[in-house]
Design an enzyme around this catalytic site. Structure first.
Site, PDB file in Angstrom:
ATOM      1  N   CYS A  89       5.354 -29.215  56.466  1.00 21.21           N
ATOM      2  CA  CYS A  89       6.732 -29.141  56.959  1.00 21.21           C
ATOM      3  C   CYS A  89       7.559 -30.377  56.613  1.00 21.21           C
ATOM      4  O   CYS A  89       8.789 -30.321  56.633  1.00 21.21           O
ATOM      5  CB  CYS A  89       6.747 -28.932  58.473  1.00 21.21           C
ATOM      6  SG  CYS A  89       6.105 -27.334  58.976  1.00 21.21           S
ATOM      7  N   GLN A 159      -1.046 -24.134  64.099  1.00 19.74           N
ATOM      8  CA  GLN A 159       0.112 -24.776  64.693  1.00 19.74           C
ATOM      9  C   GLN A 159       0.367 -24.256  66.105  1.00 19.74           C
ATOM     10  O   GLN A 159       0.798 -25.004  66.991  1.00 19.74           O
ATOM     11  CB  GLN A 159       1.336 -24.567  63.809  1.00 19.74           C
ATOM     12  CG  GLN A 159       1.679 -23.122  63.541  1.00 19.74           C
ATOM     13  CD  GLN A 159       2.884 -22.974  62.631  1.00 19.74           C
ATOM     14  OE1 GLN A 159       3.781 -23.803  62.637  1.00 19.74           O
ATOM     15  NE2 GLN A 159       2.903 -21.913  61.846  1.00 19.74           N
ATOM     16  N   ARG A 214      21.824 -18.367  68.768  1.00 18.98           N
ATOM     17  CA  ARG A 214      22.083 -17.152  69.546  1.00 18.98           C
ATOM     18  C   ARG A 214      23.024 -17.482  70.701  1.00 18.98           C
ATOM     19  O   ARG A 214      22.672 -18.220  71.619  1.00 18.98           O
ATOM     20  CB  ARG A 214      20.769 -16.578  70.079  1.00 18.98           C
ATOM     21  CG  ARG A 214      19.817 -16.102  68.989  1.00 18.98           C
ATOM     22  CD  ARG A 214      18.582 -15.438  69.581  1.00 18.98           C
ATOM     23  NE  ARG A 214      17.762 -14.828  68.548  1.00 18.98           N
ATOM     24  CZ  ARG A 214      16.737 -15.426  67.957  1.00 18.98           C
ATOM     25  NH1 ARG A 214      16.418 -16.675  68.295  1.00 18.98           N
ATOM     26  NH2 ARG A 214      16.031 -14.795  67.033  1.00 18.98           N
ATOM     27  N   SER A 240      10.267 -22.678  66.367  1.00 19.49           N
ATOM     28  CA  SER A 240      11.264 -22.696  65.298  1.00 19.49           C
ATOM     29  C   SER A 240      11.369 -21.329  64.649  1.00 19.49           C
ATOM     30  O   SER A 240      10.414 -20.554  64.632  1.00 19.49           O
ATOM     31  CB  SER A 240      10.893 -23.749  64.247  1.00 19.49           C
ATOM     32  OG  SER A 240       9.579 -23.518  63.754  1.00 19.49           O
ATOM     33  N   HIS A 341      14.024 -23.157  60.488  1.00 21.71           N
ATOM     34  CA  HIS A 341      13.123 -24.114  59.836  1.00 21.71           C
ATOM     35  C   HIS A 341      12.666 -23.579  58.481  1.00 21.71           C
ATOM     36  O   HIS A 341      11.551 -23.073  58.348  1.00 21.71           O
ATOM     37  CB  HIS A 341      11.936 -24.360  60.767  1.00 21.71           C
ATOM     38  CG  HIS A 341      10.907 -25.319  60.269  1.00 21.71           C
ATOM     39  ND1 HIS A 341      11.134 -26.230  59.248  1.00 21.71           N
ATOM     40  CD2 HIS A 341       9.609 -25.523  60.663  1.00 21.71           C
ATOM     41  CE1 HIS A 341      10.038 -26.940  59.046  1.00 21.71           C
ATOM     42  NE2 HIS A 341       9.093 -26.523  59.878  1.00 21.71           N
ATOM     43  N   CYS A 371       6.768 -33.237  62.676  1.00 21.08           N
ATOM     44  CA  CYS A 371       5.341 -32.965  62.632  1.00 21.08           C
ATOM     45  C   CYS A 371       5.016 -32.178  61.373  1.00 21.08           C
ATOM     46  O   CYS A 371       5.850 -31.431  60.855  1.00 21.08           O
ATOM     47  CB  CYS A 371       4.897 -32.219  63.878  1.00 21.08           C
ATOM     48  SG  CYS A 371       5.779 -30.669  64.176  1.00 21.08           S
ATOM     49  N   GLY A 373       1.586 -30.290  58.920  1.00 18.57           N
ATOM     50  CA  GLY A 373       0.216 -29.815  58.861  1.00 18.57           C
ATOM     51  C   GLY A 373      -0.760 -30.940  58.557  1.00 18.57           C
ATOM     52  O   GLY A 373      -0.443 -31.874  57.827  1.00 18.57           O
TER      53      GLY A 373
END
Length: 385
Positions: A89, A159, A214, A240, A341, A371, A373
């Protein structure tokens, strides 16, 4: 001492999965921001010495070095090379680090850093699964390693599992997560309505604004959703969003600034990356931030604005507890829970938003972390000029 300056930073709107950007080829998403970056900065594109892009799941339309493909798809000079980075990420934040390090070392003067991801076309981890099946590889990337098993056993590497471990360790309940998620949506809607993203977003076709926020969400709606992990606290509402998008920025040395008549908007004040427990995975921004602030000789109170990726609500809430950062300075325009994301693009998307918000508010220092992986986290501190 050498400096690395941010000259320009742009991004596409972030599209929802299956939304307005879902049918756009990833190379064309990347080309769109590169074209805008060159036009806005006024730089001679042939003077760019490298294009460093982040991208995960680099197969199909994202294969073949998408950094290079995006540059060529934009009709830009063939002599400029490109390279694609995968730090999960944090891929495009790492692209910024590599580009800045090239400038700081004096080996290059003008480097583009960016990222792209079309998760509608290539869902997360779909690429690795599809590539593994014809080879008879049915297990995940860790299961067959005797060294990994000796060190970490057979604990799940996920995750979602990591988010639940964080929620349990830091005592972050479902209601806490949903209140944070609601705040993310409200902040993102406010930012859109007030035009805070207007300068950084380059509309693409009919998509002129981020599609994720939203307006009608509520705590009641969130409470009705099932947890992602049975018996857990994390739901789709506190995670996300799967998204499509691209972002790019231009880094320049002091020499390039003078030679090309560029206007620096910020400088790279600090960059570092750290790792910790790969099973908990998503809590690395906590030690990474402490490490970065110590190396930079700064305190969290000196940071005017923070962008920390909202992979899951517990990630940010645990970070806030440990760092003591002022929540009113963190993700002030919402985060990935509301805005989405697009994995390989998010790092530069965050930095683009951070730069523009520092300029809007008059802040001096901005810190970005996310953060990644494997239990990793990049930290970048920029100083607005």
């Amino acid at each position: 001492m050498a400096e690395a300056y941010i000259v320009e930073a742009v991004r596409t709107p972030v599209g929802r999965r299956g939304g307005g950007l879902g049918g756009v080829h990833p190379a064309d998403l990347g080309a769109h921001v590169l074209t805008a970056l060159v036009a806005r900065s006024g730089v001679d594109p042939s003077a760019v010495e490298d294009v460093v892009f982040g991208c995960l799941d680099a197969v199909g339309p994202q294969a073949g070095d998408i950094a290079r493909t995006s540059w060529l798809a934009a009709g830009l000079p063939e002599e400029v090379p490109g390279v694609t980075v995968d730090r999960q990420c944090g891929s495009s934040q790492q692209a910024v680090h590599f580009a800045a390090q090239a400038v700081l070392s004096g080996t290059q003067d003008l480097v583009v850093a960016g990222g792209v991801q079309n998760m509608t076309q290539v869902p997360i981890a779909f690429a690795s699964r599809q590539a593994a099946v014809p080879l008879g590889l049915t297990e995940g990337p860790f299961a067959g390693s005797t060294g990994w098993r000796a060190r970490y056993g057979d604990r799940p590497v996920s995750q979602f599992h990591g988010a639940e471990l964080i929620a349990a360790k830091w005592g972050i309940g479902r209601r806490d997560q949903e209140e944070f998620a609601l705040l993310s949506h409200r902040r993102a809607v406010r930012a859109i309505d007030e035009g805070r993203f207007a300068r950084e977003v380059v509309p693409l076709g009919d998509v002129t604004a981020d599609e994720g926020p939203r307006r009608d969400t509520s705590l009641e709606k969130m409470a009705a959703l099932p947890p992602v992990v049975e018996g857990g606290t994390v739901t789709a509402a506190s995670s996300s969003q799967v998204s499509d998008g691209a972002a790019a920025l231009l880094l320049a040395s002091e020499r390039a600034v003078h030679e090309h008549g560029l206007t620096p908007r910020a400088r790279i004040h600090h960059l570092s990356v750290r790792g910790e427990d790969p099973i908990r995975m998503l809590s690395a921004p906590i030690p990474a931030t402490a490490h970065a602030l110590k190396k930079a000789g700064m305190s969290i109170g000196e940071i005017d604005l923070v962008e920390i990726n909202e992979a899951f609500a517990p990630v940010v809430l645990a970070w806030l507890k440990e760092t003591g950062a002022d929540p009113e300075r963190v993700n002030v325009n919402g985060g990935a829970i509301a805005l989405g994301h697009p994995l390989g693009a998010t790092g530069v998307r965050l930095m683009t938003t951070l730069l523009h918000e520092l300029e809007r508010t008059g802040g001096r220092f901005g810190l970005q972390t996310m953060c990644e992986g494997g239990g990793q986290a990049n930290v970048t501190v920029i100083e607005r000029l």
